[in-house]
Scaffold this motif. Structure first.
Motif, PDB file in Angstrom:
ATOM      1  N   ARG A  19     -16.910  23.603 -71.255  1.00 23.65           N
ATOM      2  CA  ARG A  19     -17.525  24.537 -70.314  1.00 23.65           C
ATOM      3  C   ARG A  19     -18.692  25.280 -70.952  1.00 23.65           C
ATOM      4  O   ARG A  19     -19.756  25.435 -70.341  1.00 23.65           O
ATOM      5  CB  ARG A  19     -16.470  25.531 -69.835  1.00 23.65           C
ATOM      6  CG  ARG A  19     -16.919  26.440 -68.708  1.00 23.65           C
ATOM      7  CD  ARG A  19     -15.857  27.473 -68.390  1.00 23.65           C
ATOM      8  NE  ARG A  19     -14.551  26.864 -68.201  1.00 23.65           N
ATOM      9  CZ  ARG A  19     -13.437  27.563 -67.998  1.00 23.65           C
ATOM     10  NH1 ARG A  19     -13.478  28.896 -67.979  1.00 23.65           N
ATOM     11  NH2 ARG A  19     -12.286  26.947 -67.831  1.00 23.65           N
TER      12      ARG A  19
ATOM     13  N   ARG B  70     -27.423  23.880 -69.454  1.00 25.92           N
ATOM     14  CA  ARG B  70     -28.187  24.406 -68.317  1.00 25.92           C
ATOM     15  C   ARG B  70     -29.269  25.360 -68.794  1.00 25.92           C
ATOM     16  O   ARG B  70     -30.398  25.355 -68.265  1.00 25.92           O
ATOM     17  CB  ARG B  70     -27.246  25.122 -67.342  1.00 25.92           C
ATOM     18  CG  ARG B  70     -26.408  24.180 -66.494  1.00 25.92           C
ATOM     19  CD  ARG B  70     -25.773  24.912 -65.325  1.00 25.92           C
ATOM     20  NE  ARG B  70     -24.791  25.880 -65.762  1.00 25.92           N
ATOM     21  CZ  ARG B  70     -23.503  25.615 -65.909  1.00 25.92           C
ATOM     22  NH1 ARG B  70     -23.052  24.402 -65.662  1.00 25.92           N
ATOM     23  NH2 ARG B  70     -22.653  26.553 -66.296  1.00 25.92           N
ATOM     24  N   LYS B  71     -28.967  26.178 -69.800  1.00 26.70           N
ATOM     25  CA  LYS B  71     -29.963  27.124 -70.316  1.00 26.70           C
ATOM     26  C   LYS B  71     -31.105  26.394 -71.021  1.00 26.70           C
ATOM     27  O   LYS B  71     -32.264  26.803 -70.938  1.00 26.70           O
ATOM     28  CB  LYS B  71     -29.291  28.121 -71.264  1.00 26.70           C
ATOM     29  CG  LYS B  71     -28.360  29.101 -70.559  1.00 26.70           C
ATOM     30  CD  LYS B  71     -27.745  30.074 -71.533  1.00 26.70           C
ATOM     31  CE  LYS B  71     -26.810  31.033 -70.811  1.00 26.70           C
ATOM     32  NZ  LYS B  71     -27.536  31.918 -69.889  1.00 26.70           N
TER      33      LYS B  71
ATOM     34  N   GLU C 132     -22.805  25.229 -70.031  1.00 24.79           N
ATOM     35  CA  GLU C 132     -23.640  26.419 -69.863  1.00 24.79           C
ATOM     36  C   GLU C 132     -24.864  26.357 -70.773  1.00 24.79           C
ATOM     37  O   GLU C 132     -25.984  26.665 -70.354  1.00 24.79           O
ATOM     38  CB  GLU C 132     -22.827  27.675 -70.182  1.00 24.79           C
ATOM     39  CG  GLU C 132     -21.737  27.997 -69.177  1.00 24.79           C
ATOM     40  CD  GLU C 132     -20.981  29.252 -69.554  1.00 24.79           C
ATOM     41  OE1 GLU C 132     -21.476  29.994 -70.436  1.00 24.79           O
ATOM     42  OE2 GLU C 132     -19.911  29.496 -68.969  1.00 24.79           O
TER      43      GLU C 132
END
Length: 270
Positions: free
Chosen positions: A247, A254-255, A251
């Protein structure tokens, strides 16, 4: 008739108490109380053993490398929370909440984290030693997770203090992640107590830092850094750490992509 019989039994019981039945009754009550205390202690001991056994069984299912990574991460988080004074309940809760909310830990997993926190407090290891092992034994992907976790826990109370900021920057430098620090500033949407360079809403500067670059890097350097980080931080690379870290990897990915798009929209990336 039945009512009179029951009432007579009651009077007989009271008479026994008056003429000497009290010591016997007291003895029975003491025996009963002793049994209750024994049962309570036994129940607590059994509960402790079940929970302890659950933690042991859980840790045995973890890969040694993953187990060691979590141990080092927790130890470093404890050192962070001790920066501004002694570790208190709120800071312990912040560490536990990170593993619960960000990684989905529960049950025996959280008991394990509690044990690791206690061990880190009981036998403190210097942050420098922890960083040395992390840098020598783990790759960029894992080290970025460490920086991500430190920022999340520091921001748990809504602000990063000067001491916490200095600690995080020092760890980032020791882990070879100095250029990435600014990119984690708003990792969990928290504020800061000053000292972070540049305006908080400077998306371009944040994007450069997320990619580990200095402002003014060429478009080719931006594209190269994006490709390298995309490869090293792909969620599939986190499978060896366990599903829970997948997870965080998503994240981070995506950043990284958002940072590249920000620079590309600004005409700063190829």
């Amino acid at each position: 008739m039945r009512y009179r019989f029951n009432l007579g039994c009651l009077w007989l019981f009271l008479l026994l108490l008056i003429v000497g039945g009290t010591p016997l009754l007291v003895g029975v009550l003491r025996l009963f109380a002793g049994f209750l205390i024994f049962a309570l202690i036994g129940g607590l001991a059994l509960t402790w053993w079940i929970r302890r056994n659950a933690v042991i069984q859980y840790t045995r299912t973890r890969r040694p490398r993953t187990r060691r990574f979590v141990e080092l991460l927790v130890a470093l988080l404890v050192r962070l929370t001790e920066v501004d004074g002694n570790l208190d309940r709120r800071e312990v809760t912040a560490i536990r909440k990170f593993f619960e909310n960000a990684l989905g830990y529960q049950g025996e997993q959280l008991l394990w984290i509690r044990d690791l926190i206690k061990a880190a407090r009981r036998e403190p290891v210097a942050a420098d030693r922890i960083c040395d092992e992390l840098r020598s034994s783990f790759g960029l992907h894992e080290r970025l997770i460490v920086l991500q976790a430190l920022t999340r826990v520091a921001q748990a109370d809504g602000t990063i203090t000067g001491g916490e900021q200095a600690f995080i920057e020092g760890v980032a430098t020791k882990l070879g992640l100095g250029p990435f620090v600014r990119g984690f500033e708003n990792e969990a949407g928290g504020g800061h107590a000053g000292g972070w360079t540049g305006p908080a809403q400077d998306d371009v500067a944040d994007a450069y830092s997320t990619l580990g670059l200095s402002a003014g890097a060429s478009a080719e350097e931006v594209k190269k850094a994006w490709r390298k980080l995309s490869l090293e931080n792909h969620p599939d690379r986190a499978t060896h750490l366990g599903e829970e870290f997948h997870r965080l990897a998503e994240e981070r990915m995506r950043k990284i992509n958002a940072a590249y798009q920000t620079l590309k929209s600004a005409g700063l990336a190829g």
